[in-house]
Design a protein around this motif. Sequence first.
Motif, PDB file in Angstrom:
ATOM      1  N   SER A   3       0.817  -1.222   0.000  1.00  0.00           N
ATOM      2  CA  SER A   3       0.000   0.000   0.000  1.00  0.00           C
ATOM      3  C   SER A   3       0.851   1.272   0.000  1.00  0.00           C
ATOM      4  O   SER A   3       0.357   2.347  -0.309  1.00  0.00           O
ATOM      5  CB  SER A   3      -0.951  -0.005   1.195  1.00  0.00           C
ATOM      6  N   ILE A   8       1.520   3.228  -7.042  1.00  0.00           N
ATOM      7  CA  ILE A   8       0.060   3.160  -6.927  1.00  0.00           C
ATOM      8  C   ILE A   8      -0.465   4.586  -6.867  1.00  0.00           C
ATOM      9  O   ILE A   8      -0.223   5.309  -5.898  1.00  0.00           O
ATOM     10  CB  ILE A   8      -0.373   2.385  -5.669  1.00  0.00           C
ATOM     11  N   ASP A  15     -12.887  -0.119  -3.370  1.00  0.00           N
ATOM     12  CA  ASP A  15     -13.376  -1.449  -3.009  1.00  0.00           C
ATOM     13  C   ASP A  15     -14.904  -1.446  -2.953  1.00  0.00           C
ATOM     14  O   ASP A  15     -15.570  -2.308  -3.533  1.00  0.00           O
ATOM     15  CB  ASP A  15     -12.764  -1.810  -1.647  1.00  0.00           C
ATOM     16  N   GLY A 157      -4.715  -3.156 -10.139  1.00  0.00           N
ATOM     17  CA  GLY A 157      -5.501  -3.575  -8.987  1.00  0.00           C
ATOM     18  C   GLY A 157      -6.719  -4.397  -9.376  1.00  0.00           C
ATOM     19  O   GLY A 157      -7.105  -4.452 -10.538  1.00  0.00           O
ATOM     20  N   TYR A 158      -7.313  -5.039  -8.400  1.00  0.00           N
ATOM     21  CA  TYR A 158      -8.491  -5.893  -8.579  1.00  0.00           C
ATOM     22  C   TYR A 158      -8.283  -6.845  -9.774  1.00  0.00           C
ATOM     23  O   TYR A 158      -9.113  -6.978 -10.654  1.00  0.00           O
ATOM     24  CB  TYR A 158      -9.769  -5.068  -8.756  1.00  0.00           C
ATOM     25  N   TYR A 166       0.452  -6.058  -8.189  1.00  0.00           N
ATOM     26  CA  TYR A 166      -0.720  -5.218  -7.894  1.00  0.00           C
ATOM     27  C   TYR A 166      -2.062  -5.913  -8.096  1.00  0.00           C
ATOM     28  O   TYR A 166      -3.110  -5.322  -7.880  1.00  0.00           O
ATOM     29  CB  TYR A 166      -0.717  -3.912  -8.716  1.00  0.00           C
ATOM     30  N   LEU A 169      -4.578  -5.839  -5.040  1.00  0.00           N
ATOM     31  CA  LEU A 169      -5.214  -4.638  -4.476  1.00  0.00           C
ATOM     32  C   LEU A 169      -6.730  -4.804  -4.555  1.00  0.00           C
ATOM     33  O   LEU A 169      -7.250  -5.290  -5.556  1.00  0.00           O
ATOM     34  CB  LEU A 169      -4.802  -3.388  -5.268  1.00  0.00           C
ATOM     35  N   ARG A 170      -7.427  -4.348  -3.529  1.00  0.00           N
ATOM     36  CA  ARG A 170      -8.892  -4.472  -3.515  1.00  0.00           C
ATOM     37  C   ARG A 170      -9.569  -3.433  -4.402  1.00  0.00           C
ATOM     38  O   ARG A 170     -10.758  -3.531  -4.668  1.00  0.00           O
ATOM     39  CB  ARG A 170      -9.424  -4.285  -2.087  1.00  0.00           C
ATOM     40  N   TYR A 171      -8.809  -2.402  -4.804  1.00  0.00           N
ATOM     41  CA  TYR A 171      -9.370  -1.278  -5.563  1.00  0.00           C
ATOM     42  C   TYR A 171      -8.643  -1.158  -6.897  1.00  0.00           C
ATOM     43  O   TYR A 171      -7.633  -1.831  -7.138  1.00  0.00           O
ATOM     44  CB  TYR A 171      -9.221   0.011  -4.746  1.00  0.00           C
TER      45      TYR A 171
END
Length: 181
Positions: A3, A8, A15, A157-158, A166, A169-171
């Motif tokens: 994070s 990023i 999320d 992400g995601y 990456y 990443l939840r987002y």
Amino acid sequence: MLSADPCIGEVLLSDEQIQARVREIGEQLTIEYAGRAPLMVCVLRGAYSFLTDLSRSIDLPVEIDFIAVSSYGSSTRTSGVVRLVKDLDVDLTGRDVILIEDIVDTGLTLRYLRRSLEARGPNSLEVCTLLARESADLEGLGVKYVGFTIPGDFVIGYGLDVDERYRNLRYLASYEPQDDA
Ligand code: PRP
């Protein structure tokens, strides 16, 4: 810590935003596929997060299988030639197939996959992507379900990566390469 990675950038989809939209699509699919047991085909690797969350938002007896393709060339640009890396295990004959993608960009991957899967005699084939570029010809590509339309910036992400990083990443965030990295 991941994070704290300076690459990023801005959070483009949180999320919460992603989960809310995934639930909506899941509810829509639950209605539209009622009485059937669709086969969700996840395009590895990027779609794995979406497949996981979406499948749990569908209140039907879904089955899942995985396919992997790769396009020759550099990691950040699609090159023009798609090749099959891992094929499905399940026979598609007579199945209601939902192809699960993380992003439709040039549409090259999708055109290849559609041709390959349609040739296997499914009862139906629809495409569900979490993300689509504003520039993508969704009608021409026959993409029925789209989570979000996004501009052309490089995103992570995601499920989406840069050199395999990456994805967890939840987002969804913009990617900001560091000159001195
Ligand atoms: C990404 C994404 C799609 C494809 C979309 O996969 O998952 O499959 O690119 O681009 P296109 O519309 O221009 O064909 P990638 O090749 O990055 O592999 P990955 O899913 O393993 O990250």
